[in-house]
Design a protein around this motif. Sequence first.
Motif, PDB file in Angstrom:
ATOM      1  N   GLU A  24       0.696  -1.197  -0.070  1.00  0.00           N
ATOM      2  CA  GLU A  24      -0.025  -0.094  -0.122  1.00  0.00           C
ATOM      3  C   GLU A  24       0.917   1.193   0.072  1.00  0.00           C
ATOM      4  OE1 GLU A  24      -3.090   0.059   3.052  1.00  0.00           O
ATOM      5  OE2 GLU A  24      -2.722   2.207   3.168  1.00  0.00           O
ATOM      6  N   GLY A  25       1.790   1.261   0.946  1.00  0.00           N
ATOM      7  CA  GLY A  25       2.769   2.385   0.966  1.00  0.00           C
ATOM      8  C   GLY A  25       3.656   2.623  -0.401  1.00  0.00           C
ATOM      9  N   ALA A  26       4.048   1.602  -0.949  1.00  0.00           N
ATOM     10  CA  ALA A  26       4.856   1.457  -2.172  1.00  0.00           C
ATOM     11  C   ALA A  26       4.019   1.803  -3.489  1.00  0.00           C
ATOM     12  CB  ALA A  26       5.609   0.201  -2.030  1.00  0.00           C
ATOM     13  N   GLY A  27       2.631   1.470  -3.161  1.00  0.00           N
ATOM     14  CA  GLY A  27       2.037   1.449  -4.667  1.00  0.00           C
ATOM     15  C   GLY A  27       2.365   0.255  -5.482  1.00  0.00           C
ATOM     16  N   ALA A  28       2.649  -0.750  -4.834  1.00  0.00           N
ATOM     17  CA  ALA A  28       3.199  -2.055  -5.532  1.00  0.00           C
ATOM     18  C   ALA A  28       2.242  -3.214  -6.002  1.00  0.00           C
ATOM     19  CB  ALA A  28       4.212  -2.531  -4.575  1.00  0.00           C
ATOM     20  N   ASP A  29       2.670  -3.951  -6.817  1.00  0.00           N
ATOM     21  CA  ASP A  29       2.120  -5.097  -7.053  1.00  0.00           C
ATOM     22  C   ASP A  29       2.371  -6.072  -6.048  1.00  0.00           C
ATOM     23  OD1 ASP A  29       0.666  -4.388  -9.522  1.00  0.00           O
ATOM     24  OD2 ASP A  29       2.570  -4.935 -10.514  1.00  0.00           O
ATOM     25  N   ALA A  50       9.889  -4.988 -12.977  1.00  0.00           N
ATOM     26  CA  ALA A  50       9.949  -4.034 -11.752  1.00  0.00           C
ATOM     27  C   ALA A  50      11.283  -3.148 -11.370  1.00  0.00           C
ATOM     28  CB  ALA A  50       9.682  -4.821 -10.495  1.00  0.00           C
ATOM     29  N   ASP A  51      11.156  -1.906 -11.029  1.00  0.00           N
ATOM     30  CA  ASP A  51      12.359  -1.141 -10.818  1.00  0.00           C
ATOM     31  C   ASP A  51      12.656  -1.305  -9.527  1.00  0.00           C
ATOM     32  OD1 ASP A  51      12.128   0.787 -13.262  1.00  0.00           O
ATOM     33  OD2 ASP A  51      10.230   1.218 -12.377  1.00  0.00           O
ATOM     34  N   ALA A  52      11.811  -1.988  -8.681  1.00  0.00           N
ATOM     35  CA  ALA A  52      12.180  -2.247  -7.226  1.00  0.00           C
ATOM     36  C   ALA A  52      11.578  -3.505  -7.117  1.00  0.00           C
ATOM     37  CB  ALA A  52      11.906  -1.151  -6.344  1.00  0.00           C
ATOM     38  N   ILE A  53      12.299  -4.428  -6.188  1.00  0.00           N
ATOM     39  CA  ILE A  53      11.543  -5.632  -5.499  1.00  0.00           C
ATOM     40  C   ILE A  53      11.750  -5.762  -4.065  1.00  0.00           C
ATOM     41  CG2 ILE A  53      11.704  -8.117  -5.610  1.00  0.00           C
ATOM     42  CD1 ILE A  53      12.948  -8.097  -8.454  1.00  0.00           C
ATOM     43  N   ILE A  54      10.713  -5.627  -3.403  1.00  0.00           N
ATOM     44  CA  ILE A  54      10.659  -5.759  -1.796  1.00  0.00           C
ATOM     45  C   ILE A  54      10.242  -7.118  -1.783  1.00  0.00           C
ATOM     46  CG2 ILE A  54       9.830  -4.764   0.434  1.00  0.00           C
ATOM     47  CD1 ILE A  54       8.781  -2.307  -1.518  1.00  0.00           C
ATOM     48  N   MET A  55      11.103  -7.617  -0.815  1.00  0.00           N
ATOM     49  CA  MET A  55      10.842  -9.192  -0.323  1.00  0.00           C
ATOM     50  C   MET A  55      10.688  -9.526   1.204  1.00  0.00           C
ATOM     51  SD  MET A  55      14.229 -10.590  -2.326  1.00  0.00           S
ATOM     52  CE  MET A  55      15.688  -9.523  -1.376  1.00  0.00           C
ATOM     53  N   GLY A  56       9.734 -10.226   1.308  1.00  0.00           N
ATOM     54  CA  GLY A  56       9.056 -10.472   2.536  1.00  0.00           C
ATOM     55  C   GLY A  56       9.016 -11.970   2.912  1.00  0.00           C
ATOM     56  N   GLY A 118      22.000  -5.869  -6.926  1.00  0.00           N
ATOM     57  CA  GLY A 118      20.850  -5.027  -6.572  1.00  0.00           C
ATOM     58  C   GLY A 118      21.593  -3.870  -5.778  1.00  0.00           C
ATOM     59  N   ILE A 119      20.497  -2.757  -5.477  1.00  0.00           N
ATOM     60  CA  ILE A 119      20.619  -1.763  -4.507  1.00  0.00           C
ATOM     61  C   ILE A 119      19.981  -1.816  -3.297  1.00  0.00           C
ATOM     62  CG2 ILE A 119      20.749   0.684  -4.367  1.00  0.00           C
ATOM     63  CD1 ILE A 119      21.063   0.562  -7.594  1.00  0.00           C
ATOM     64  N   TRP A 120      20.447  -2.027  -2.131  1.00  0.00           N
ATOM     65  CA  TRP A 120      19.493  -2.203  -0.843  1.00  0.00           C
ATOM     66  C   TRP A 120      19.030  -0.972  -0.222  1.00  0.00           C
ATOM     67  CZ3 TRP A 120      17.451  -6.588   0.785  1.00  0.00           C
ATOM     68  CH2 TRP A 120      17.094  -6.566   2.073  1.00  0.00           C
ATOM     69  N   VAL A 121      17.713  -0.909   0.309  1.00  0.00           N
ATOM     70  CA  VAL A 121      17.276   0.331   0.645  1.00  0.00           C
ATOM     71  C   VAL A 121      16.645  -0.226   2.093  1.00  0.00           C
ATOM     72  CG1 VAL A 121      15.611   2.113   0.545  1.00  0.00           C
ATOM     73  CG2 VAL A 121      16.891   1.467  -1.304  1.00  0.00           C
ATOM     74  N   GLY A 122      16.994   0.552   3.266  1.00  0.00           N
ATOM     75  CA  GLY A 122      16.677   0.101   4.497  1.00  0.00           C
ATOM     76  C   GLY A 122      15.419   0.954   4.891  1.00  0.00           C
ATOM     77  N   THR A 123      14.966   1.030   6.111  1.00  0.00           N
ATOM     78  CA  THR A 123      13.735   1.641   6.557  1.00  0.00           C
ATOM     79  C   THR A 123      14.149   3.251   6.553  1.00  0.00           C
ATOM     80  OG1 THR A 123      14.141   1.775   8.794  1.00  0.00           O
ATOM     81  CG2 THR A 123      13.045  -0.118   7.945  1.00  0.00           C
ATOM     82  N   GLY A 124      15.057   3.893   6.742  1.00  0.00           N
ATOM     83  CA  GLY A 124      15.224   5.108   7.026  1.00  0.00           C
ATOM     84  C   GLY A 124      14.311   5.808   8.069  1.00  0.00           C
ATOM     85  N   VAL A 175      10.949   2.913  -0.324  1.00  0.00           N
ATOM     86  CA  VAL A 175      11.382   2.107  -1.184  1.00  0.00           C
ATOM     87  C   VAL A 175      11.006   2.917  -2.566  1.00  0.00           C
ATOM     88  CG1 VAL A 175      11.833   0.159  -2.394  1.00  0.00           C
ATOM     89  CG2 VAL A 175      11.614   0.120  -0.087  1.00  0.00           C
ATOM     90  N   THR A 176       9.592   2.990  -2.866  1.00  0.00           N
ATOM     91  CA  THR A 176       9.182   3.580  -4.203  1.00  0.00           C
ATOM     92  C   THR A 176       9.831   5.107  -4.330  1.00  0.00           C
ATOM     93  OG1 THR A 176       7.192   2.385  -4.112  1.00  0.00           O
ATOM     94  CG2 THR A 176       7.087   4.303  -5.505  1.00  0.00           C
ATOM     95  N   GLU A 177       9.902   5.708  -3.459  1.00  0.00           N
ATOM     96  CA  GLU A 177      10.726   7.294  -3.817  1.00  0.00           C
ATOM     97  C   GLU A 177      12.061   7.090  -4.134  1.00  0.00           C
ATOM     98  OE1 GLU A 177       7.773   9.446  -0.560  1.00  0.00           O
ATOM     99  OE2 GLU A 177      10.020   9.119   0.029  1.00  0.00           O
ATOM    100  N   VAL A 178      12.822   6.210  -3.568  1.00  0.00           N
ATOM    101  CA  VAL A 178      14.187   6.116  -3.841  1.00  0.00           C
ATOM    102  C   VAL A 178      14.329   5.412  -5.271  1.00  0.00           C
ATOM    103  CG1 VAL A 178      16.281   4.530  -3.262  1.00  0.00           C
ATOM    104  CG2 VAL A 178      14.791   5.570  -1.454  1.00  0.00           C
TER     105      VAL A 178
END
Length: 184
Positions: A24-29, A50-56, A118-124, A175-178
């Motif tokens: 929801e926050g990322a506007g992601a599939d 995808a430009d970004a892949i968030i894994m959970g 890839g390029i890793w992004v944390g929570t910030g 993540v989406t903003e980065v």
Amino acid sequence: MAKVAVVFHSGYGHTLRLAQAVAEGAGADLVAVDADGNVPEAAWETLNAADAIIMGSPTYMGTVSWQFKKFADASSKQWFSQAWKDKVFAGFTNSATMNGDKHSTLHYLFTLAMQHSGIWVGTGLMPSNSKAAKRDDVNYVGSFAGAMAQSPSDSSADEMSAGDLETGRLFGKRVTEVAARLKA
Ligand SMILES: Cc1cc2nc3c(=O)[nH]c(=O)nc-3n(C[C@H](O)[C@H](O)[C@H](O)COP(=O)(O)O)c2cc1C
């Protein structure tokens, strides 16, 4: 606008809820790894595009679930040609114990992202760790490496901390903003 995909496994619905908040926050599939460790064939196209892949993944025995690991091993097809090189990656996990070795799970996801170049992004997100801190504050679990949620072992997914879910939403947004900035 960056294209973002959230790929996750959840055995009992808690990580699913966190994945929904992140998406929801990322506007992601959302791409779900099923109980057999598989994703639909079309999901690979979503991930490749995808430009970004968030894994959970939930933390099971101190790392990702075997179903998520099966997905990770299947992504060796992309690894061979470095098809995911320079995508943005990030990770999240949920477990029963406040610590529960969740960092090992995030570390595994980080390593997988690095294998894909890839390029890793944390929570910030600053942790909520003062005397006045409340359980439902943003980033109460206190992770920079990726989003963490804690769900007591006898709790249902409906009872998840609103703060952990908000942490997931803010993390997804970041993540989406980065990814959008790197794309520009
Ligand atoms: C096989 C198994 C192993 C687990 N290992 C851990 C663990 O290492 N640390 C922890 O804090 N919780 C552990 N748990 C608890 C789960 O992380 C917790 O129930 C979580 O909310 C499950 O997420 P899910 O509903 O998305 O499957 C484990 C649960 C199972 C079923």
